[in-house]
Scaffold this motif. Sequence first.
Motif, short mmCIF file in Angstrom:
data_model
loop_
_atom_site.label_atom_id
_atom_site.label_comp_id
_atom_site.label_asym_id
_atom_site.label_seq_id
_atom_site.Cartn_x
_atom_site.Cartn_y
_atom_site.Cartn_z
N PHE A 216 32.25 47.65 46.69
CA PHE A 216 31.59 48.69 45.90
C PHE A 216 30.76 49.50 46.88
O PHE A 216 29.95 48.94 47.63
N PRO A 228 26.01 46.15 37.28
CA PRO A 228 26.94 45.28 38.00
C PRO A 228 27.52 44.13 37.18
O PRO A 228 28.47 43.48 37.62
N MET A 231 31.32 43.84 36.63
CA MET A 231 31.99 43.55 37.90
C MET A 231 31.78 42.10 38.29
O MET A 231 32.74 41.40 38.69
N GLN A 250 28.72 45.00 48.66
CA GLN A 250 28.07 46.09 47.94
C GLN A 250 27.30 46.92 48.98
O GLN A 250 26.25 46.50 49.45
N ALA A 298 36.10 48.73 43.94
CA ALA A 298 35.71 48.62 42.53
C ALA A 298 34.52 49.52 42.24
O ALA A 298 33.56 49.59 43.01
N SER A 299 34.60 50.22 41.13
CA SER A 299 33.47 51.01 40.65
C SER A 299 33.54 51.06 39.13
O SER A 299 34.31 51.84 38.56
N SER A 301 31.60 52.25 36.72
CA SER A 301 30.51 53.12 36.29
C SER A 301 30.44 53.18 34.76
O SER A 301 31.47 53.16 34.07
#
Length: 560
Positions: A216, A228, A231, A250, A298-299, A301
């Motif tokens: 990330f 988070p 995730m 991260q 990975a994001s 949002s």
Amino acid sequence: MNAAIHYATEAFDTSGPKLMGRHAAGEGFLRAFVRHGGVETLLCYAKTQRDFAHFEKQVASIAGGPRACRFIPYERFDALSGAGCLYHPAPGLHHFAWQRRFLGSKSYSLCGVTHTIATHGIMDAIGEMMLAPLESWDAVICTSRVVKAIIERVQAEWAAYLDEKFGGRTAAALQFPVIPLGVDCDALAPSHAGEKAGTELRQRLGIAKSDVVVLFLGRLSYHAKAHPMPMYLGLEMAAQRTGKRIHLIQAGWFANDAIKNEFVNGAKLLCPSINALFLDGRDAGTRTSAWFAADIFASLSDNIQETFGLAPVEAMAAGLPVVATDWDGYRDTVRDGTDGILIPTFAPPAGAGETLAVRHFMEVDNYDHYIGFASQCTGVDVRAAAEAFTALIGDAPLRKKMGEAGRARARESFDWRVIIAAYQALWDELNSRRTHGAESAPRKPGAPAYPLRDDPFAAFAMYPSRVFGPDFVVSAEPGADEAALERVCSLRMNTYAAAILAPAREMRALLNRIRTEGPIAVLSLTGEKTAEERAILLRSLGWLGKMGLVTIKPPGSVEG
């Protein structure tokens, strides 16, 4: 097609302590325009010479040496007519539209671009676009389809209110084209140096070759970027299902230690099987190493402050498969099942958030709380995230296939070469609309260009005993010679307005003429001067009167 760039250092710089997406986008745009714009001279519209010097330095560092640059100071905005277009790195064009009206709305085009649109300031700017003298040869670039849809919805609601209150039909004339943000695909392409940096980072972090790294990259903020928890939970489920050793890098920055502790402790609690690593993503070298060290990006949002999402496109350019939420601009970039996997999101229906809007409007909640509260009520499908991570972690050929598809898409659709060409095509279209299209609404003679920023000598004309006109007579006071003028000019309190008065040489000549020819009518002094020259002379006459060097009286009140 060229444009003058409205340059404020902060908007084009990623070296600050609080790196935001708009900084990366601004710096990327300038770098790309210097490299791919094909213009002979770069035009910089800035407040100070110091800002221009910074612009020249930044351009030279991009170009590998000096490039022709021209400074357009704020007060010389008339020079923007020669540029044809002013590019502002934000959506708020209303101020510049009123400014332009002092010259005429067809003097040049205006072009802005969206970043976040959730703030009060930007929402107000969207509303101001309805009232400002913006024309069909102006544009605000929307970085995603959903941003355009939101702007159009806000303007429609605002127009409905204005129509109900005042009658008539309200509409904004300017354009809202959709052009995404860009990335430097060459910088993220496979290279020996990149692979070496990625390998060294993995070795330094104790990551084995067979381990899987999920990355990330972005601000580490649970209230303003991406919570988070989905995730963490999704990766923990994937670790249990695949039995793989998984590392989560991260790379970003924390606003404070309290937020950092939430991330660190949250990872320990929610994904104990995952090796959670935190790196400073503000460092350019760290960002480069992280792209080449990762296997998956990975994001997830979930925040209304997000509008486009640059990092997933960078990940695609780096050849990484992407696990991203089906959210705002992400769905314009990541093709579900081709470049990566989009995770469903869900939010409450309209009406459930009016309390949030009122609390923010009343300043009970600040902006961070406003967007954070909305995020807390927005869900991400954790089970779908787990399935996506499981599929990619357990299938290296699938990762490679999606990564290659993403790299090709990034180069075809999001490389800065493509985006700069789209910008210039837009500027060319705006120029054509401006020079060959319909006329703008005429400004009535004597009416202020901006009614809320009127000429103070017009707005406050009732304050003085009298306003001197062309038939008023100017006489020199006894002893009003150059020595007397020099004496009054020796005091700073008498010269701080020099920028809006006649230069010293012309002031001396004016005073000598009044001494020699006076009493003399104001009209005789203004003569055949241009409007601006006449205005300077009239202001200078007022100043000379204030200094006790001349008197200005109505006709008939002066003998001789």
